[in-house]
Motif scaffolding. Structure first.
Motif, mmCIF file in Angstrom:
data_model
loop_
_atom_site.group_PDB
_atom_site.id
_atom_site.type_symbol
_atom_site.label_atom_id
_atom_site.label_comp_id
_atom_site.label_asym_id
_atom_site.label_seq_id
_atom_site.Cartn_x
_atom_site.Cartn_y
_atom_site.Cartn_z
ATOM 1 N N GLN A 108 -11.014 -4.430 2.686
ATOM 2 C CA GLN A 108 -10.629 -4.899 1.346
ATOM 3 C C GLN A 108 -10.401 -3.720 0.404
ATOM 4 O O GLN A 108 -9.395 -3.660 -0.310
ATOM 5 C CB GLN A 108 -11.716 -5.808 0.777
ATOM 6 N N CYS A 109 -11.347 -2.780 0.409
ATOM 7 C CA CYS A 109 -11.222 -1.610 -0.472
ATOM 8 C C CYS A 109 -9.989 -0.785 -0.110
ATOM 9 O O CYS A 109 -9.270 -0.302 -0.994
ATOM 10 C CB CYS A 109 -12.480 -0.753 -0.387
ATOM 11 N N LYS A 110 -9.752 -0.636 1.184
ATOM 12 C CA LYS A 110 -8.587 0.137 1.632
ATOM 13 C C LYS A 110 -7.296 -0.465 1.105
ATOM 14 O O LYS A 110 -6.438 0.253 0.557
ATOM 15 C CB LYS A 110 -8.550 0.173 3.170
ATOM 16 N N TRP A 111 -7.144 -1.787 1.208
ATOM 17 C CA TRP A 111 -5.871 -2.405 0.830
ATOM 18 C C TRP A 111 -5.742 -2.595 -0.679
ATOM 19 O O TRP A 111 -4.619 -2.677 -1.182
ATOM 20 C CB TRP A 111 -5.670 -3.700 1.605
ATOM 21 N N ILE A 112 -6.850 -2.624 -1.384
ATOM 22 C CA ILE A 112 -6.776 -2.579 -2.852
ATOM 23 C C ILE A 112 -6.228 -1.221 -3.281
ATOM 24 O O ILE A 112 -5.330 -1.131 -4.130
ATOM 25 C CB ILE A 112 -8.158 -2.839 -3.479
ATOM 26 N N ARG A 113 -6.763 -0.149 -2.695
ATOM 27 C CA ARG A 113 -6.267 1.203 -3.022
ATOM 28 C C ARG A 113 -4.782 1.330 -2.700
ATOM 29 O O ARG A 113 -3.990 1.844 -3.493
ATOM 30 C CB ARG A 113 -7.074 2.253 -2.249
ATOM 31 N N GLU A 114 -4.404 0.875 -1.502
ATOM 32 C CA GLU A 114 -3.011 0.989 -1.086
ATOM 33 C C GLU A 114 -2.096 0.156 -1.983
ATOM 34 O O GLU A 114 -0.993 0.581 -2.325
ATOM 35 C CB GLU A 114 -2.860 0.527 0.368
ATOM 36 N N SER A 115 -2.551 -1.025 -2.371
ATOM 37 C CA SER A 115 -1.725 -1.920 -3.189
ATOM 38 C C SER A 115 -1.438 -1.343 -4.560
ATOM 39 O O SER A 115 -0.390 -1.636 -5.160
ATOM 40 C CB SER A 115 -2.420 -3.284 -3.345
ATOM 41 N N LEU A 116 -2.349 -0.519 -5.070
ATOM 42 C CA LEU A 116 -2.161 0.072 -6.393
ATOM 43 C C LEU A 116 -1.488 1.439 -6.332
ATOM 44 O O LEU A 116 -0.575 1.723 -7.109
ATOM 45 C CB LEU A 116 -3.514 0.178 -7.101
ATOM 46 N N ALA A 117 -1.915 2.280 -5.413
ATOM 47 C CA ALA A 117 -1.445 3.671 -5.397
ATOM 48 C C ALA A 117 -0.159 3.865 -4.606
ATOM 49 O O ALA A 117 0.695 4.683 -4.986
ATOM 50 C CB ALA A 117 -2.534 4.580 -4.839
ATOM 51 N N ASN A 118 0.027 3.115 -3.514
ATOM 52 C CA ASN A 118 1.142 3.409 -2.607
ATOM 53 C C ASN A 118 2.193 2.309 -2.472
ATOM 54 O O ASN A 118 3.380 2.603 -2.364
ATOM 55 C CB ASN A 118 0.592 3.751 -1.215
ATOM 56 N N PHE A 119 1.778 1.046 -2.466
ATOM 57 C CA PHE A 119 2.753 -0.017 -2.217
ATOM 58 C C PHE A 119 3.830 -0.133 -3.303
ATOM 59 O O PHE A 119 4.970 -0.508 -2.993
ATOM 60 C CB PHE A 119 2.049 -1.360 -2.016
ATOM 61 N N PRO A 120 3.550 0.179 -4.581
ATOM 62 C CA PRO A 120 4.631 0.124 -5.579
ATOM 63 C C PRO A 120 5.561 1.340 -5.564
ATOM 64 O O PRO A 120 6.483 1.414 -6.375
ATOM 65 C CB PRO A 120 3.864 0.052 -6.926
ATOM 66 N N GLN A 121 5.314 2.283 -4.664
ATOM 67 C CA GLN A 121 6.117 3.502 -4.623
ATOM 68 C C GLN A 121 7.522 3.226 -4.081
ATOM 69 O O GLN A 121 7.698 2.457 -3.124
ATOM 70 C CB GLN A 121 5.450 4.553 -3.728
ATOM 71 N N PRO A 122 8.567 3.862 -4.661
ATOM 72 C CA PRO A 122 9.929 3.742 -4.116
ATOM 73 C C PRO A 122 9.965 4.227 -2.664
ATOM 74 O O PRO A 122 9.180 5.097 -2.295
ATOM 75 C CB PRO A 122 10.750 4.667 -5.019
ATOM 76 N N PRO A 123 10.814 3.647 -1.803
ATOM 77 C CA PRO A 123 11.867 2.694 -2.157
ATOM 78 C C PRO A 123 11.415 1.245 -2.269
ATOM 79 O O PRO A 123 12.252 0.362 -2.486
ATOM 80 C CB PRO A 123 12.860 2.840 -1.000
ATOM 81 N N ASN A 124 10.115 0.965 -2.111
ATOM 82 C CA ASN A 124 9.639 -0.399 -2.319
ATOM 83 C C ASN A 124 9.991 -0.835 -3.735
ATOM 84 O O ASN A 124 9.840 -0.073 -4.684
ATOM 85 C CB ASN A 124 8.129 -0.484 -2.114
ATOM 86 N N ARG A 125 10.451 -2.050 -3.880
ATOM 87 C CA ARG A 125 10.859 -2.565 -5.178
ATOM 88 C C ARG A 125 9.703 -3.298 -5.849
ATOM 89 O O ARG A 125 8.831 -3.850 -5.187
ATOM 90 C CB ARG A 125 12.059 -3.503 -5.017
ATOM 91 N N THR A 126 9.708 -3.314 -7.174
ATOM 92 C CA THR A 126 8.718 -4.046 -7.971
ATOM 93 C C THR A 126 9.445 -4.810 -9.073
ATOM 94 O O THR A 126 10.650 -4.653 -9.272
ATOM 95 C CB THR A 126 7.682 -3.100 -8.622
ATOM 96 N N ASN A 127 8.699 -5.622 -9.804
ATOM 97 C CA ASN A 127 9.290 -6.345 -10.928
ATOM 98 C C ASN A 127 9.749 -5.416 -12.051
ATOM 99 O O ASN A 127 10.538 -5.805 -12.913
ATOM 100 C CB ASN A 127 8.296 -7.363 -11.496
ATOM 101 N N HIS A 128 9.302 -4.144 -12.038
ATOM 102 C CA HIS A 128 9.712 -3.191 -13.071
ATOM 103 C C HIS A 128 11.119 -2.622 -12.846
ATOM 104 O O HIS A 128 11.706 -2.043 -13.769
ATOM 105 C CB HIS A 128 8.720 -2.019 -13.139
ATOM 106 N N ASN A 129 11.660 -2.759 -11.644
ATOM 107 C CA ASN A 129 12.942 -2.124 -11.336
ATOM 108 C C ASN A 129 14.069 -2.541 -12.269
ATOM 109 O O ASN A 129 14.906 -1.728 -12.660
ATOM 110 C CB ASN A 129 13.358 -2.424 -9.889
ATOM 111 N N VAL A 130 14.097 -3.809 -12.637
ATOM 112 C CA VAL A 130 15.203 -4.324 -13.445
ATOM 113 C C VAL A 130 15.284 -3.617 -14.790
ATOM 114 O O VAL A 130 16.370 -3.283 -15.267
ATOM 115 C CB VAL A 130 15.054 -5.842 -13.654
ATOM 116 N N ILE A 131 14.145 -3.353 -15.411
ATOM 117 C CA ILE A 131 14.134 -2.751 -16.744
ATOM 118 C C ILE A 131 14.077 -1.228 -16.690
ATOM 119 O O ILE A 131 14.791 -0.540 -17.425
ATOM 120 C CB ILE A 131 12.946 -3.285 -17.566
ATOM 121 N N TYR A 132 13.232 -0.687 -15.808
ATOM 122 C CA TYR A 132 12.934 0.743 -15.838
ATOM 123 C C TYR A 132 13.544 1.532 -14.687
ATOM 124 O O TYR A 132 13.421 2.754 -14.641
ATOM 125 C CB TYR A 132 11.422 0.961 -15.834
#
Length: 360
Positions: free
Chosen positions: A100-124
């Motif tokens: 759980q701790c591992k995937w919380i860290r990954e979800s915040l620090a690494n998973f939003p990293q490009p080229p992965n897309r997020t909801n912020h892409n449209v604006i920023y």
């Protein structure tokens, strides 16, 4: 899918919408206490299925509540299903605390990293190192293009069309630019992060877009998903993780009733893993008029939806962020190091869901 309640008379609401409203977070309306912390309205939770309690009862006495079945599949933990929702599986506490701790860290620090897309892409546009910038209290700055380069100490530069660009700056430098540009604290952007995509990139308006650049889902997450998917897989077949959506919930956030129906083969499950604050999950039927079942989702729980269950509307009307109901004490004890302080501060008032799919 995130959003506020739409206006309208209760008589015009579907059964699913009525349940969403029943469990949604509302605050007491008391003008006299406007300067005090808002108090959430009490909600009746007596009809919410609690699979943690069900598992404990089954392991101790072999008893199950009406409508709940134990799935004998040789899995490492107890697996439960529902008589009237074939293809739905609930595995309480399936993910270990370390995982759980591992995937919380990954979800915040690494998973939003490009080229992965997020909801912020449209604006920023693409944003690099958002979590690190939030940890360092940096400010996101939008400036008109000019012949002058930005200060050399800026980081995380992103393109946002031809008219301007966004960059991270130290707070004092960002504030010194006055009213000539837009400023957004990185911490605010982190809190407004609603989703990120892994593997094949999901195009919210047009299914999966295989032409978009992407990274493969991490091997460790693939192996975890394969292991968790086993109870719902057809005999002799192995789950092949190809895409994942990571959902981020803060206090008051909801995920409206919807179907996950963009994958080609519904016999393969969606593997949904919960991390952080406890939530309520609604599982309806094939129509929004079907009365949904409400159940608690805790950190470490896994839900599988395959076959007929893939045709069932489902959503998350509430997460619990108060100390009494969030039930994250084990996570707090794990995130005790100073280096983990930012992860701890985030997860104390948030929930993360990783749902993994086989697309083709």
């Amino acid at each position: 899918m995130y959003g506020s309640e739409r206006a309208g008379d209760d008589a015009e609401r579907t059964a699913f919408r009525k349940s969403e409203k029943k469990y949604k977070l509302y605050y007491e309306n008391n003008p006299k206490s406007s300067k005090k912390k808002k108090q959430p309205k009490q909600v009746d939770l007596s009809e919410v299925l609690d699979f943690k309690f069900i598992s404990e009862l089954f392991n101790q006495k072999g008893e199950l509540p009406p409508g709940v079945v134990h799935v004998n599949c040789g899995f490492e933990r107890s697996v439960f299903g529902l008589e009237n929702r074939p293809g739905f599986y609930f595995i309480p506490g399936a993910v270990t605390l370390d995982e759980q701790c591992k995937w919380i860290r990954e979800s915040l620090a690494n998973f939003p990293q490009p080229p992965n897309r997020t909801n912020h892409n449209v604006i920023y546009g693409t944003i690099s190192n958002l979590f690190a910038a939030a940890k360092e209290c940096k400010i996101f700055v939008e400036e008109e293009r000019s012949n002058n380069d930005l200060d050399s100490d800026s980081s995380g530069s992103v393109s946002n069309g031809d008219c301007g660009r966004w960059t991270f700056h130290e707070e004092d430098i960002a504030r010194s630019r006055g009213k000539t540009c837009k400023l957004v604290p990185a911490s605010v952007l982190l809190r407004k992060l609603r989703w990120s995509t892994l593997g094949l990139q999901f195009n919210w308006s047009n299914n999966y877009d295989v032409s978009l650049p992407h990274k493969k889902i991490p091997d460790a997450l693939c192996q975890l998903a394969k292991r968790m998917a086993a109870p719902a897989m057809p005999v002799g077949e192995e789950f092949l993780p190809e895409a994942a959506i990571v959902n981020y919930f803060g206090s008051g956030d909801t995920l409206g009733g919807h179907l996950d129906d963009m994958e080609a083969d519904w016999s393969k499950p969606i593997v949904s893993m919960s991390f952080g604050c406890k939530a309520i999950f609604l599982l309806g039927g094939k129509s929004r008029e079907d009365e949904p079942l409400a159940m608690f989702l805790r950190s470490g729980d896994v839900v599988l939806m395959a076959g007929e269950a893939r045709e069932c509307f489902h959503g998350v009307p509430r997460i619990f962020t108060d100390e009494e109901n969030a039930e994250i004490t084990p996570l707090e004890s794990q995130f005790s190091d100073e280096d983990d302080r930012c992860f701890l501060n985030y997860i104390r008032t948030s929930r993360i869901n990783i749902n993994i799919r086989q697309v083709f």
